[in-house]
Design a protein around this motif. Structure first.
Motif, PDB file in Angstrom:
ATOM      1  N   ILE B  31       0.895  -1.203  -0.028  1.00 51.84           N
ATOM      2  CA  ILE B  31      -0.018  -0.248   0.048  1.00 51.84           C
ATOM      3  C   ILE B  31       0.745   1.302   0.171  1.00 51.84           C
ATOM      4  O   ILE B  31       0.244   2.258   0.022  1.00 51.84           O
ATOM      5  N   VAL B  42      -5.473  -8.204   3.761  1.00 52.91           N
ATOM      6  CA  VAL B  42      -6.821  -7.715   3.627  1.00 52.91           C
ATOM      7  C   VAL B  42      -7.920  -9.006   3.908  1.00 52.91           C
ATOM      8  O   VAL B  42      -8.970  -8.770   4.132  1.00 52.91           O
ATOM      9  N   ASN B  44     -10.145 -11.945   5.282  1.00 47.88           N
ATOM     10  CA  ASN B  44     -10.598 -11.988   6.492  1.00 47.88           C
ATOM     11  C   ASN B  44     -10.292 -13.295   6.986  1.00 47.88           C
ATOM     12  O   ASN B  44      -9.768 -14.178   6.630  1.00 47.88           O
ATOM     13  N   MET B  45      -9.979 -13.238   8.376  1.00 47.34           N
ATOM     14  CA  MET B  45      -9.589 -14.162   9.448  1.00 47.34           C
ATOM     15  C   MET B  45      -9.808 -13.884  10.877  1.00 47.34           C
ATOM     16  O   MET B  45     -10.199 -12.744  11.107  1.00 47.34           O
ATOM     17  N   PHE B  69      -5.691  -3.456  11.494  1.00 45.28           N
ATOM     18  CA  PHE B  69      -6.373  -2.121  10.738  1.00 45.28           C
ATOM     19  C   PHE B  69      -7.383  -1.770  11.550  1.00 45.28           C
ATOM     20  O   PHE B  69      -7.535  -0.409  11.253  1.00 45.28           O
ATOM     21  N   ASP B  70      -7.972  -2.253  12.047  1.00 43.87           N
ATOM     22  CA  ASP B  70      -9.327  -1.463  12.944  1.00 43.87           C
ATOM     23  C   ASP B  70      -8.478  -0.723  13.812  1.00 43.87           C
ATOM     24  O   ASP B  70      -9.335   0.520  14.176  1.00 43.87           O
ATOM     25  N   SER B  72      -6.047   1.595  13.581  1.00 42.75           N
ATOM     26  CA  SER B  72      -5.155   2.861  13.101  1.00 42.75           C
ATOM     27  C   SER B  72      -5.472   3.074  11.851  1.00 42.75           C
ATOM     28  O   SER B  72      -5.591   2.266  11.004  1.00 42.75           O
ATOM     29  N   LYS B  74      -3.148   4.672   8.307  1.00 42.18           N
ATOM     30  CA  LYS B  74      -2.024   4.650   7.661  1.00 42.18           C
ATOM     31  C   LYS B  74      -1.646   5.763   7.123  1.00 42.18           C
ATOM     32  O   LYS B  74      -0.770   6.596   7.261  1.00 42.18           O
ATOM     33  N   LEU B  75      -2.018   5.815   5.822  1.00 41.80           N
ATOM     34  CA  LEU B  75      -1.680   6.669   4.876  1.00 41.80           C
ATOM     35  C   LEU B  75      -2.024   8.181   5.114  1.00 41.80           C
ATOM     36  O   LEU B  75      -1.154   9.202   4.874  1.00 41.80           O
ATOM     37  N   LYS B 219     -10.854  10.001  15.258  1.00 42.50           N
ATOM     38  CA  LYS B 219     -10.248   8.738  14.696  1.00 42.50           C
ATOM     39  C   LYS B 219     -11.152   8.156  13.555  1.00 42.50           C
ATOM     40  O   LYS B 219     -10.358   7.794  12.708  1.00 42.50           O
ATOM     41  N   GLU B 220     -12.318   8.240  13.628  1.00 39.83           N
ATOM     42  CA  GLU B 220     -13.119   7.744  12.488  1.00 39.83           C
ATOM     43  C   GLU B 220     -13.117   8.825  11.487  1.00 39.83           C
ATOM     44  O   GLU B 220     -13.174   8.539  10.147  1.00 39.83           O
ATOM     45  N   LEU B 223      -9.947   7.757   9.769  1.00 40.00           N
ATOM     46  CA  LEU B 223     -10.328   6.526   8.766  1.00 40.00           C
ATOM     47  C   LEU B 223     -11.064   6.774   7.569  1.00 40.00           C
ATOM     48  O   LEU B 223     -10.783   6.084   6.651  1.00 40.00           O
ATOM     49  N   GLU B 226      -8.749   8.198   5.141  1.00 35.91           N
ATOM     50  CA  GLU B 226      -7.992   6.912   4.530  1.00 35.91           C
ATOM     51  C   GLU B 226      -8.489   6.201   3.401  1.00 35.91           C
ATOM     52  O   GLU B 226      -7.997   5.817   2.374  1.00 35.91           O
ATOM     53  N   TYR B 227     -10.166   6.014   3.370  1.00 36.37           N
ATOM     54  CA  TYR B 227     -10.656   5.575   2.205  1.00 36.37           C
ATOM     55  C   TYR B 227     -10.431   6.303   1.141  1.00 36.37           C
ATOM     56  O   TYR B 227     -10.189   5.635   0.011  1.00 36.37           O
ATOM     57  N   ALA B 230      -6.598   5.906  -0.060  1.00 35.04           N
ATOM     58  CA  ALA B 230      -6.235   4.305  -0.168  1.00 35.04           C
ATOM     59  C   ALA B 230      -6.679   3.997  -1.781  1.00 35.04           C
ATOM     60  O   ALA B 230      -6.118   3.165  -2.401  1.00 35.04           O
TER      61      ALA B 230
END
Lengths: 346, 346, 346, 346
Positions: B31, B42, B44-45, B69-70, B72, B74-75, B219-220, B223, B226-227, B230
């Motif tokens: 990224i 990315v 799912n697990m 990811f939940d 923090s 990043k970019l 924070k939201e 994020l 970030e969308y 990204a």
């Protein structure tokens, strides 16, 4: 019920209204006679009865306005006093051109520490010293302050620096003790609606700094101030210190809209405490500058010589050079809005 | 899971980490590769599985940090880009020394009205024009804006004044249409978590002004930004416009702490909208000054030639002389914090 | 502007009002004709103009009430429909005597897992299945669901259990796809004011579950529902799922006052989601019981066969025996308030 | 600092820890010895110093856990007392199978009125009487209650009905006076952090009903209760009465999640006041039923023979038949969750 008479209405009209109230079996109370006469009826009665009485008084000569007590403040309003109130505390005037900066540690910890802080903040341009001797604590086991010993330490620092001292008083019973030492009584956020304490403070001749409850509306803050004025003490500073919201990045959300709103509604000076709101020292200088730009008459700033060693609230305390730096930056902002901050002494 | 490699670590180390991730049956995604390489997984697990994988990667050469990811962004973080982002919009630079002021009515109502406003705010020092052509409305029956006709009116005003235009886009489907006219796409408070819209805006080459949700945390907001980043669009301005609290004297509570906080966490410019927060025009100049003092890179100000006739939000709109007066007062505050505002043209 | 005519007023009176509106150069819209005629004027105009028109219509024969659109909802109100709306979904009736319980995992993770859950909750008395195929996520990097594959898995589980399925739709563009599989379209808390999505859902024939925004007032929830009804889809369930407050012990604060309030204001059924509000599974049974006691017409309960392994929201999911136990306990509470829950099958 | 020793650890280990603390120049305090020994160190010290001491004690034999005072409550926790606390008040037991219902007017207005209410609520199944003699009021001019005269009226009603009486005490100074008349001391929402009052109540032998502050977290409520227990009075009922949020349809938002949360964290009984939260009488029966379903041990219900004539809070008061109807409906819900309410007497 509050009955406001027209400005300059003849005494005979006031007398007739007083008589009319007494005919209802009630005892009117004159709560203000200048710049206009204002009467209050404080007896308890049902809403229906209150409306009946209001209706009959409303048409009498000289009556300008009748309002319910629950809905509005009186003495704190611009309505009663058009001129801004200026409070004199030793050489410091709060509400005049100087933005008054009260600085010091959250809690008074010991003599050396407090004197070091006091000397440094005085040098950097503080107009008053703040510190906690009686501390309200969420947990019964936390450090609750040095008590009277803390007051003595503060009083000594006043001798050394010449700056007035402000400290919190927690209960009505302690008002007399605290007023013996302190120049300004601080009423904290948890006590904004401790009405016995408000009234006790209202009966002293000490200026009072009243902090907004962290869950209180602007209107409730003004009504709490009204408790103090109604007992005869008009020297009240209103303090915005952050309200509780969902945001968790800051300890509380500083509501700077409160500054122009309070100044629009009231003649009392408005002080801002960015330290408790932010809860993080790195935010304090920006918020202090914002508060001054918004029109604040004063600031409360937490300062500690060694914040990481502080017994309480170290995270939000500036260190001594941090405070001096903040003061230098404030000068320009204050000047841009027609105010001053005290200069550092070399 | 995000795996940040050490700055300057050799490509061979990156390759080994990529291989290790593939051995777990996962497909790594690069990224970012500058200033450091950052990988993302990315798929799912379960949490347990994620921890197992993280544990095994953490000890590999060149791996500096692994985070969920939940937890923090990043970019958008200072971590990725130390220098503040400056966004160029026509001649206007947001994030540089000039405090960029976007001004205009809540809704574009008609050509005459908008041109009158545009000319006046340009003259008074605005750096951009704002106006709503597509309006989100709480009630389905309220005025929803002029649509494309409104966009055309704005584009004409750009020709006349030379100022770039900013307007709201409500849905992913309308991004292309709005981007054809507008210089800046505004994403409103109700759409801060409309992820399809964020991604559509992220695929344009238009700068985006992203308003904080009235219930969103700092924070939201980051994020959501970030969308957009990204998807490749790094030209995002973050906008504080007030949050919902219990206080009812203002429409929302302007959270100016967000300004220094966002600038500490992110390299993106921060803009403040005091008009929507206050909901009362008489509070706007004080809050605008406070925002600049707190470090804002820009302002959004609602202006209407005749606020009492406005189709929406008239209560919070400055009139034309009110805006000019505010701009004059801002100059000093901006200068005090090392910034400028554009001067009025005579 | 909404003009409500008196019940049973002659058509000639309606015709005269329509004509009067057209004389103002406006195009009236008939938004309801039963049980009374209601007209709307949606053209944009200034407040002054709106008042002038309203004043002139108010005195015409047959006009009962004129109100501003911003101030009130219409179609969702008790005013328009006195009887509670009952929504039929396959064999399930929401708004009737049975408290409808929708159960399932936050996200559909894989076929086996979902079928295991579906069989177990059906056996325990669930009336519908819930699960997320398209997931809105605060971070762009989090698991966003299986998409159409998830919808297919849900549809298979419907075949097996005979229970209707409810799932979230995120964008107007995806409404058609989701409606092809799902019996109920869920609109989530972040999309309560995504007006394009509301309108798209309003144009389907699928029942809609509309979640209250985590920052939305009761009134705003009703106005968002109005968007759906205004497009012709009256099958809307209102869902309380917790609001944002300062309290951090729960994910959100479940506002059960919303249940009697919504039922007082609206004819639409009210559903409660205690799982998302609480954020902690141990609180769910008590809150579910409280919701039923408060008058809820339905519940949304997150259930996962192995909550600690869940890809999302495991902390708030009941396991299969936990759900069965909750259902057994609800029977008594439902009965005490004149309702039923479906019995477990042996 | 709190040092919790392992259950059943030998006295010699406790003695060594006490000695170690004294070697640091501190005086340990034994705050509990059953079911385990718990020591406290309350001297003030810096965080760094506290950590140093904690580190050195942590490894001593018998030490199970060391925690900071700010972070946690002690005596109120399930940790200290596994069994639920049952409080006996005359014949009434709060925390046992019966849901204790305290009913009465917001303010005691006069003898006739209060006796009429008392007789009616007793007949309908109330377990206690409530009423305000000393009223906290936001405005200094509002009706503040009858004072001691009100207490006498309440005491007479106790003679007539046999029911215990609960009333609010506003200041530490009045605790003795109020305790002379009342069976239960109520501490109101504005005084939840009036620490002097909490401690004064902690030194009486009267049960205390402690209302959650309208802005207080669950954790702060428990810490305020800790103040009372720490003074030796373990008879504390925790009362949820609504918190402040952005929603304006209700006076406050009743947080029923607090009921299972408080019961999970603490052994103290939990009481719910739906009247003050809702602020509208039509919501009270649904919320009372919800509270019982959620596990509440008691209810506070405002009742007035003629709510529209009430001196305060009439809007939220049930009338006498309304209360009787609510009690009848509660019986079924209580039974469904394994509880009872007192039956009406014919």
């Amino acid at each position: 019920m509050v009955i406001a008479m027209r400005k300059g209405c003849p005494k005979s009209q006031v007398a007739k209204v007083l008589a009319a109230i007494r005919e209802f079996g009630l005892e009117p109370r004159i709560i203000s006679s200048d710049p206009r006469t204002v009467l209050a009826v404080v007896e308890n009665m049902s809403r229906a009865r209150a409306e009946e009485i209001a209706d009959s008084l409303r048409d009498m000569a000289g009556v300008e306005e009748i309002s319910s007590f629950d809905q509005s403040w009186k003495l704190v309003g611009r309505y009663f006093r058009g001129e801004p109130t200026v409070i004199e505390i030793g050489g410091l005037r709060v509400g005049g051109p100087e933005v008054a900066v009260f600085a010091g540690p959250c809690a008074v910890e010991n003599r050396e520490n407090f004197q070091e802080t006091a000397r440094a903040v005085a040098k950097a341009g503080a107009g008053g010293l703040r510190g906690g001797a009686f501390k309200p604590r969420t947990s019964p086991y936390s450090f609750r302050g040095l008590g009277e010993e803390g007051l003595k330490i503060m009083a000594e620092a006043r001798e050394i620096t010449g700056l007035p001292i402000m400290t919190e008083v927690l209960t009505a019973n302690e008002v007399e003790l605290v007023a013996r030492y302190a120049d300004v009584l601080q009423i904290g956020t948890r006590n904004m609606q401790n009405f016995a304490l408000l009234e006790a403070a209202g009966e002293t001749d000490r200026p009072v700094l009243l902090k907004r409850g962290m869950m209180a509306t602007i209107k409730e803050l003004l009504l709490s101030a009204e408790y103090i004025l109604a007992r005869g003490n008009w020297q009240v500073m209103l303090c915005e210190r952050g309200i509780r919201t969902f945001e968790t990045e800051t300890r509380n959300t500083l509501d700077l809209s409160a500054v122009p709103l309070l100044k629009q509604y009231s003649h009392l000076p408005v002080v801002v405490d960015p330290s408790h709101a932010a809860g993080k020292r790195e935010l304090v200088p920006a918020l202090a500058a914002a508060a001054v730009a918004a029109g604040a008459d004063g600031l409360l700033i937490e300062v500690h010589p060694n914040p990481d060693q502080a017994l309480s609230d170290g995270r939000q305390s500036l260190d001594l050079p941090g405070f001096a730096g903040m003061m230098r930056n404030l000068a320009g902002v204050a000047s841009a809005v027609g105010r001053t901050v005290r200069e550092a002494t070399p």
